[in-house]
Enzyme design. Structure first.
Site, short mmCIF file in Angstrom:
data_model
loop_
_atom_site.label_atom_id
_atom_site.label_comp_id
_atom_site.label_asym_id
_atom_site.label_seq_id
_atom_site.Cartn_x
_atom_site.Cartn_y
_atom_site.Cartn_z
N ASP A 35 0.84 -1.19 0.00
CA ASP A 35 0.00 0.00 0.00
C ASP A 35 0.88 1.25 0.00
O ASP A 35 1.87 1.33 0.74
CB ASP A 35 -0.87 -0.03 1.26
CG ASP A 35 -1.86 1.11 1.32
OD1 ASP A 35 -2.67 1.22 0.38
OD2 ASP A 35 -1.82 1.88 2.29
N GLU B 41 1.82 -0.39 -5.00
CA GLU B 41 0.90 0.70 -5.34
C GLU B 41 1.84 1.90 -5.47
O GLU B 41 2.29 2.47 -4.47
CB GLU B 41 -0.13 0.92 -4.23
CG GLU B 41 -1.16 1.96 -4.61
CD GLU B 41 -2.11 2.32 -3.46
OE1 GLU B 41 -3.28 2.63 -3.75
OE2 GLU B 41 -1.71 2.29 -2.29
#
Lengths: 715, 109
Positions: free
Chosen positions: A350, A387
């Site tokens: 993330d 990401e």
């Protein structure tokens, strides 16, 4: 067996038998006769082990680490004769209180072990905690054996993956899931036959590390319901699974339950990728609670401004100091643990760009953490997916440091395909790149299609049904006056905002969903499908449902009945992708020479129209020298009018057969593999407005011989 | 409550009667008891669990140990377990290596 020389105590304290411990491994480990506790802090002066009986409000013992139990900056000792299954432990650290210098030691706080493998305190999902608890998140000791039998990581080649992004709780929490333990790891295990029937071969789980669903808990201004931290992008502990996701959490057996689930998924040929959040913790900024890191070694764990405040590149209050060597090692220890003890197949990081910032927040060229992970032997067969952006404005899609190991969530794929889908002009050149696995983004680094995870929807943003049902986000229920969530959705509601009775609109929406699914599944790179998109799941226009632990987020399984055609379409498209290797190339398809594996077409064969006003593109994939392998042709018409596509000739004596035509109503929208229908006119195909047509070449069969009659056009 | 434990080997069937609580405090003793069966000819391991009130993860581990160390080919039976015990075993997924039944008939099984 000979008894170990170090299996007896050397010290006594308050009735406990102790001896100097081993500093490595960190955490609490069961050793002969006792438990080895080891915790490090660069700046602490002293440390006390605090022991609780399970669930008891007050500790039953506090045992200081003797000075001779310290090595370097590590406190370690063995405590003998502990009933390890029934205790919970934490630490008190003493050290300087000097926020300007980065130190926030407070010995009145009891702190979670950063290496806790099991964490108590939120054992049952959503059960109101005792807010007066002096130690809400408690480290527990776990006997970390498990009978994996012959299970190993599946090592499915990247280009062969079909990823299904899902949230453990949302997947089965709805009563319509019809299973015994809704919203749990065990629930996923019960739904494995469903996942198999859809045909995916990888699940990517939203965070399953321990977090606090009551963090920032409040009431919804719209419904009055309690809003929770449902998504879990806020770690309490990095090594422990979310107890509240386990049906057995109240028995403290979440570790076994998750491992059993992973083992069962592997048996079914399904990989498990974890979404991991190393960019921040649940401790927030200087106003936030003491859970662990802040009180153990604030200055090492967090990125701090020169004044000692928390940098906020995560948008969540603090930023983990990932390129501090201490934190870097913790992250490595953590990932190694999840790979070796849980057999995890890969990780999605993330806001991974934070992992490439230096200790002052500046982006680095060769970030040591990312390089370490790329070359680590234990992670050697693991998928590493970034990401590739963060909340501090760093956007690295196409430029994330990779060492040929890191893949990316291809945000540009999402943005370009969404705009093309809704009929924007000027998108054809970009879409041609996206369909090939985005060589424009990755080829310059000698990376391959495995660099790109293609997706049109993910947990963050609209579901696919909402993408075609809403022009604007509708996040009022989140209680932030609709300010949260992205405003840039590239969505189109097909003529009415939200639910509609107009059959023209509802039909168009179903068609647009199929268009998106078809484009995604004929693109090179690894496709990722958002859980629920295969049955038209809606979040009522909420594009940031992180706090909606209710029917907004929960997957309604009754949709399988009402939108069965979407499931069927997605399932067949996945099967088609798996059948045709040419759609799953690891290297970029040759697109220039005379033996090109991909050739571009348009309304006229061999003449793609990439002009600004064009909304049509077609391509043919062919493997030269493999006459037994069929050609695949796809025509994409994102214009609101029909277009006739002139067809290139199929190879040799083969003829074009229709596999999918999204302009047709079911069952003619898509075929079973092998039952594709011979096309009457082999020279042209009339594609309906906003539709995708997929053809496959097969050796000549007489009309009507395979599954009924030949078809003419798709109108 | 303490663990109650009785064990007998009857023509290749190890019959183990459990009662009370089986957790980390008494699991090692239970394991020591089971070790006596290693090397003997055991085709069935039967845990009679009607009186077992509680089982924790350490207790379950000993049952798995029994399967692994006494005989990978031995069949493991859990007989008459109470619902709370069954729940833990089933939800954690550790039920897959044992046969769960209400009663046990040595002649027919």
């Amino acid at each position: 067996m000979i008894r170990r020389l170090d299996a007896h105590p050397t010290h006594e304290c308050k009735g406990f038998s102790l001896r100097s411990g081993k500093p490595i491994p960190f955490g609490a480990v069961i050793v002969p006769g006792g438990v080895n506790f080891s915790v490090y802090s660069r700046y602490a002066d002293s440390c006390v082990l605090v022991l609780f009986n399970k669930h008891e409000p007050a500790p039953f013992a506090e045992i200081p680490f003797f000075p001779e139990f310290c090595i370097g900056n590590v406190f370690s000792m063995v405590v003998f004769d502990l009933d390890y299954e029934n205790i919970e432990y934490g630490y008190r650290m003493t050290g300087p209180w000097d926020p300007k210098s980065g130190h926030r030691f407070d010995s009145s706080k009891i702190l979670l072990d950063p290496y806790a493998k099991s964490i108590g305190g939120r054992d049952e999902w959503g059960k109101e905690p005792d807010w007066s608890n002096i130690f809400p998140h408690r480290s527990r000791i776990f006997f970390d054996d498990f009978d994996w039998e012959d299970d190993t990581q599946l090592q499915i080649p990247f280009e062969d993956l079909v990823i299904y992004e899902m949230h453990v709780r949302n997947f089965t929490a709805h009563p319509s899931s019809g299973i015994k333990h809704p919203g749990t790891f065990s629930g996923i295990r019960e739904k494995i036959p469903y996942l198999k029937s859809l045909g995916i071969n990888c699940v990517e789980l939203l965070p399953v590390h321990e977090f606090d669903e009551f963090e920032h808990s409040r009431l919804s201004p719209v419904t009055g319901e309690r809003l929770m931290n449902l998504w879990g992008y806020s770690n309490v502990g990095f090594f422990a699974p979310k107890a509240g996701y386990a049906a057995t959490g109240k028995y403290g057996m979440q570790v076994d339950e998750l491992k059993t689930t992973i083992k069962a998924l592997h048996k079914a040929g399904i990989e498990v990728i974890l979404d991991v959040v190393f960019n921040h913790t649940a401790e927030g900024n200087e106003q936030g609670p003491y859970i662990s890191y802040r009180g153990i070694d604030n200055k090492s764990y967090y990125m701090l401004t020169p004044e000692g405040y928390y940098y906020n590149f995560s948008g969540c209050g603090n930023t983990l100091n990932c390129n501090n060597p201490i934190v870097r090692n913790m992250i490595l220890d953590c990932l190694r643990y999840w790979v070796s003890d849980y057999h995890i197949d890969g990780f999605r990081f993330d806001l991974a760009s934070i992992l490439g910032r230096d200790q002052n927040g500046a982006p680095m060229n060769s970030p040591p953490l990312l390089e370490t992970l790329a070359f680590d032997p234990v992670l050697g067969k693991c998928k590493l997916i970034a990401e590739a952006w963060d909340a501090g404005g760093l956007y690295q899609v196409g430029s994330f440091p990779s060492w040929d190991r890191w893949a990316e969530w291809n945000g540009k794929y999402r943005d370009d395909m969404r705009r093309f889908l809704k009929g924007d002009a000027g998108m054809v050149p970009a879409v041609m790149q996206r369909l090939q696995g985005s060589p424009d983004l990755y080829q310059w680094q000698n990376r391959m299609t495995s660099a790109s995870v293609n997706f049109i929807t993910c947990h963050d943003g609209f579901t696919l049904m909402d993408l075609v049902s809403y022009n604007d986000k509708h996040n009022e229920a989140n209680g932030e006056d609709n300010r949260d969530g992205s405003n840039d959705n590239s969505s189109w509601n097909c003529g009415a905002e939200g639910p509609s009775d107009d059959p023209e609109i509802t039909q168009l929406r179903l068609k647009q969903i199929k268009n998106a699914a078809a484009m995604l599944l004929v693109s090179n790179g690894a496709p990722m499908v958002l859980s629920g998109d295969e049955m038209g799941n809606s979040q009522d226009g909420n594009n940031n449902a992180y706090c909606q632990d209710n029917s907004i987020s929960w997957l309604n399984w009754d949709l399988l009945k009402s939108h069965g055609e979407l499931f069927r379409f997605m399932k067949q498209m996945i099967a088609f992708r798996m059948k045709h290797d040419v759609l799953r190339k690891s290297s970029y398809v040759r697109n220039t020479d005379s033996n090109a594996e991909i050739s571009w077409h348009g309304v006229r064969a061999w003449e793609p129209d990439a002009s600004f006003d064009s909304r049509t593109i077609a391509f043919m994939c062919r493997r030269f020298g493999c006459p037994e392998e069929p050609d695949v042709y796809a025509a994409v018409n994102m214009h609101w009018e029909c277009h006739s596509f002139e067809l290139p000739a199929a190879e040799g004596n083969a003829k074009w057969h229709v596999f999918a035509n999204t302009d047709m109503r079911p069952p003619h929208d898509i075929s079973e593999i092998g039952n594709e229908v011979l096309l009457d006119n082999q020279h042209a195909f009339l594609a309906g407005p906003r539709s995708v047509v997929v053809l496959v070449s097969k050796l000549n069969q007489r009309k009507g011989e395979d599954n009924g009659t030949a078809v003419t056009d798709g109108t | 409550m303490e663990l109650q434990l009785q064990m007998e080997l009857d023509e290749g069937t190890a019959k183990i009667r459990l009662g009370g609580r089986l957790d980390a405090t008494n699991a090692p003793a239970f394991q020591e008891e089971l070790k006596k069966l290693i090397g003997k000819d055991v085709s069935k391991i039967v845990f009679f669990s009607e009186d077992l009130e509680y089982i924790a993860s350490a207790g379950l581990r000993v049952m798995i140990f029994a399967k692994q160390r006494i005989g990978m080919n031995a069949q493991v039976y859990l007989i008459g377990a109470q619902q709370t015990v069954l729940d833990v075993i089933k939800m954690s997924g550790l039920d897959t290596f044992m046969t769960i039944q209400d009663s046990f008939d040595q002649k027919t099984q």
